[in-house]
Every structure is written in C-alpha cells, then in structure tokens.
Design an enzyme around this catalytic site. Structure first.
Site, PDB file in Angstrom:
ATOM      1  N   ASP A  19      38.325  66.070  46.080  1.00 48.09           N
ATOM      2  CA  ASP A  19      38.512  67.513  46.227  1.00 48.09           C
ATOM      3  C   ASP A  19      39.979  67.915  46.199  1.00 48.09           C
ATOM      4  O   ASP A  19      40.871  67.055  46.257  1.00 48.09           O
ATOM      5  CB  ASP A  19      37.833  68.009  47.522  1.00 48.09           C
ATOM      6  CG  ASP A  19      38.119  67.130  48.737  1.00 48.09           C
ATOM      7  OD1 ASP A  19      39.084  66.361  48.697  1.00 48.09           O
ATOM      8  OD2 ASP A  19      37.372  67.219  49.720  1.00 48.09           O
ATOM      9  N   ASP A  38      31.606  69.157  60.808  1.00 48.52           N
ATOM     10  CA  ASP A  38      30.369  69.908  60.574  1.00 48.52           C
ATOM     11  C   ASP A  38      29.429  69.156  59.619  1.00 48.52           C
ATOM     12  O   ASP A  38      28.459  69.726  59.121  1.00 48.52           O
ATOM     13  CB  ASP A  38      30.674  71.310  60.027  1.00 48.52           C
ATOM     14  CG  ASP A  38      31.383  71.286  58.668  1.00 48.52           C
ATOM     15  OD1 ASP A  38      31.694  70.181  58.165  1.00 48.52           O
ATOM     16  OD2 ASP A  38      31.618  72.362  58.100  1.00 48.52           O
ATOM     17  N   HIS A  52      30.324  67.796  56.686  1.00 47.11           N
ATOM     18  CA  HIS A  52      30.608  67.906  55.253  1.00 47.11           C
ATOM     19  C   HIS A  52      31.106  66.587  54.663  1.00 47.11           C
ATOM     20  O   HIS A  52      31.663  65.736  55.364  1.00 47.11           O
ATOM     21  CB  HIS A  52      31.559  69.078  54.937  1.00 47.11           C
ATOM     22  CG  HIS A  52      32.990  68.928  55.304  1.00 47.11           C
ATOM     23  ND1 HIS A  52      33.689  69.907  55.967  1.00 47.11           N
ATOM     24  CD2 HIS A  52      33.891  67.947  55.072  1.00 47.11           C
ATOM     25  CE1 HIS A  52      34.949  69.533  56.111  1.00 47.11           C
ATOM     26  NE2 HIS A  52      35.094  68.342  55.583  1.00 47.11           N
ATOM     27  N   GLU A  75      30.248  71.910  52.201  1.00 48.82           N
ATOM     28  CA  GLU A  75      29.965  72.423  53.536  1.00 48.82           C
ATOM     29  C   GLU A  75      28.445  72.523  53.746  1.00 48.82           C
ATOM     30  O   GLU A  75      27.680  72.419  52.782  1.00 48.82           O
ATOM     31  CB  GLU A  75      30.611  73.814  53.690  1.00 48.82           C
ATOM     32  CG  GLU A  75      32.136  73.813  53.589  1.00 48.82           C
ATOM     33  CD  GLU A  75      32.827  73.265  54.850  1.00 48.82           C
ATOM     34  OE1 GLU A  75      32.201  72.526  55.634  1.00 48.82           O
ATOM     35  OE2 GLU A  75      34.020  73.581  55.030  1.00 48.82           O
TER      36      GLU A  75
HETATM   37  C1  GLP Z   1      38.447  67.291  54.912  1.00 51.04           C
HETATM   38  C2  GLP Z   1      38.303  66.713  53.489  1.00 51.04           C
HETATM   39  C3  GLP Z   1      37.287  65.640  53.458  1.00 51.04           C
HETATM   40  C4  GLP Z   1      37.556  64.751  54.646  1.00 51.04           C
HETATM   41  C5  GLP Z   1      37.118  65.471  55.894  1.00 51.04           C
HETATM   42  C6  GLP Z   1      37.516  64.777  57.180  1.00 51.04           C
HETATM   43  O1  GLP Z   1      38.217  68.654  54.981  1.00 51.04           O
HETATM   44  N1  GLP Z   1      38.012  67.644  52.458  1.00 51.04           N
HETATM   45  O2  GLP Z   1      37.337  64.937  52.235  1.00 51.04           O
HETATM   46  O3  GLP Z   1      36.812  63.581  54.540  1.00 51.04           O
HETATM   47  O4  GLP Z   1      37.539  66.802  55.873  1.00 51.04           O
HETATM   48  O5  GLP Z   1      38.889  64.904  57.422  1.00 51.04           O
HETATM   49  P1  GLP Z   1      39.658  64.013  58.455  1.00 51.04           P
HETATM   50  O6  GLP Z   1      39.608  62.631  57.925  1.00 51.04           O
HETATM   51  O7  GLP Z   1      41.059  64.561  58.458  1.00 51.04           O
HETATM   52  O8  GLP Z   1      38.961  64.150  59.748  1.00 51.04           O
END
Ligand code: GLP
Length: 240
Positions: free
Chosen positions: A67, A135, A137, A142
């Site tokens: 992403d 959440d 995702h 989402e």
């Molecule tokens: C972000 C990214 C995801 C990531 C997730 C967890 O929003 N778009 O690809 O895996 O949320 O993030 P983190 O590893 O900082 O908790």
C-alpha cells in the site's frame, strides 16, 4: 493456520526474518510481498544484517508492497516508498527496478490501481508479509472491504488515522486516503506470513484466528488461505 507464539517483539522479528530469508534462499528469484508500519522493522533490520554478512542475496528478488498513502510522492519522508528505501532497499543488494509500490502521487488513481493489479497478476507473490491493523485491517483494507477486491483507493478509518499519526508531526498531516492491494490480491500469494505484536493487537488477533470469517474483520479471510503462518508475541496472543 500455523500459529507461533513467542515471548516478545525481538523473537517475533527473528522468526519472521528466518521465514522470509528461507523463502529467498530456496528461490533466489522469489517475489516477496512486503508491508510497512512498525511491526516489520525488526524483520527488515535482520534481513539487512543477513545480506551484509553474505548469508542472503536479494540480487534477483522482486518485491511488491501492499500500500501507499494517496498524495505523498516517493520522496516524502512519510511515504511508504521512502520507508522501504530507508529500512530495506537502500541497505541490501536488490535492484531497485525490481521493487514495486503503488504510486500514491499518480494523477489518475483509477489507472494506477489498474496498473498495479495487472503488475501483481504478472508477478504473483511467493510469500506475502502482513502486519495487522488494530481494527483487523490487512494492507489498508479496512473493515467491510470486499473479499474479492483488487487494488483500490480507500478512505482510512479514523482509528487507523489515529494509530498511524504517531509517525507524523501532527494528526492533520496523515493522509485520509491510500491505495492498497485488495484482499483478492493478497490471497493470491502462495504463502502468507502475518505478524502481530503488543496488547493493542490482541482483539484483532482473536477475531482473525477465532472469529467468524466476515468482512467486519478483513484479516479473518486468512482462515481460508491454505498456507498462513501467524507469528505473535505473548501480548498479541493474550486473548487466544
Ligand atoms: C498500517 C499499514 C499496514 C500495517 C498496519 C499495522 O496502517 N497500512 O500495512 O500492517 O497498519 O501497522 P503497525 O505495524 O505500525 O502496527
């Protein structure tokens, strides 16, 4: 699903780097699906070390990221393109032309989504690394993202904007939209490796593994994938 619970973030990163490293050692031409966020930082640091000491070469590896924020170009320090260069690509022997992310600064976002979907079809991921949103995702899919979706533009949930604001100087700077691989693009990967660390992920981990498979928890779709490894630290596994 194969579930591995370890003590802490460091051990989670050791295991994850070992699994990704093995994928590259067994197929030096592998395509890796990569993730951003805080969770994979330890994994990337270990892969950088393994490359520096000649244990692994990424010279023939291709990568595709999950992403990117809409509106940030690749030089913006908050873009995922910048994150990938800083934490991995500039520190290993990969050919930068073989690394791919959606272009969040594209003028025509629909055309960019179509381009990225086609690219993913042409280089299917041998292994897809995932983090988990609090959440539920995956990528930026989402809750209530369709399970059959391909690369698309999403409006981020307020909880995601809040979670990710720690990496920006002010919450108002967090882009409200992103381009993400769709769930169908993620599910096409031959293997999936998903990581979660910390108590704030415990409910999402529970819903992913033990909950009903439905679009309210995007990660629950992984119960349908034939080859998923989940690596959790104790805090993230607390509700299992
Ligand atoms: C972000 C990214 C995801 C990531 C997730 C967890 O929003 N778009 O690809 O895996 O949320 O993030 P983190 O590893 O900082 O908790």
């Amino acid at each position: 699903m194969k579930i591995i619970v370890v003590d802490d973030y460091e051990q989670m990163s050791d295991k994850s780097a070992e699994l990704l490293g093995n994928a590259v050692k067994s197929d030096p031409n592998a395509t890796l699906g990569l993730a951003t966020g805080s969770t994979p930082l330890g994994t990337y640091a270990r892969l950088v070390e393994a490359c520096a000491c000649g244990e692994i070469s990424f010279a023939a590896v291709r990568t595709c990221n999950l992403d990117e924020y809409v509106g940030l170009n690749a030089d913006n320090v908050n873009s995922y393109a910048h994150y990938m260069r800083e934490n991995l690509f500039d520190k290993i022997d990969i050919n930068i032309d073989n690394t791919h992310l959606p272009n969040g600064a594209a003028q025509d976002l629909d055309a960019e989504c179509a381009r990225y979907t086609e690219l993913l079809e042409s280089i299917p991921q041998d292994i897809q690394l995932l983090g988990l949103g609090s959440d539920g995702h995956i990528g930026f899919n989402e809750p209530y993202s369709p399970f059959d979706g391909h690369t698309h533009v999403v409006t981020l949930a307020e909880s995601t904007v809040k979670d990710n604001s720690r990496l920006f100087s002010h919450i108002d700077e967090v882009p409200r939209k992103a381009i993400t691989m769709g769930i169908a693009d993620i599910m096409r990967a031959r293997k999936i490796l998903i990581l979660a660390s910390g108590a704030n992920k415990a409910q999402a981990v529970y819903d992913m593994i033990k909950g009903e498979i439905n679009e309210a928890c995007p990660a629950s779709v992984l119960q349908r994938h034939p080859d998923v490894t989940v690596v959790l630290d104790k805090s993230a596994a607390a509700l299992l």
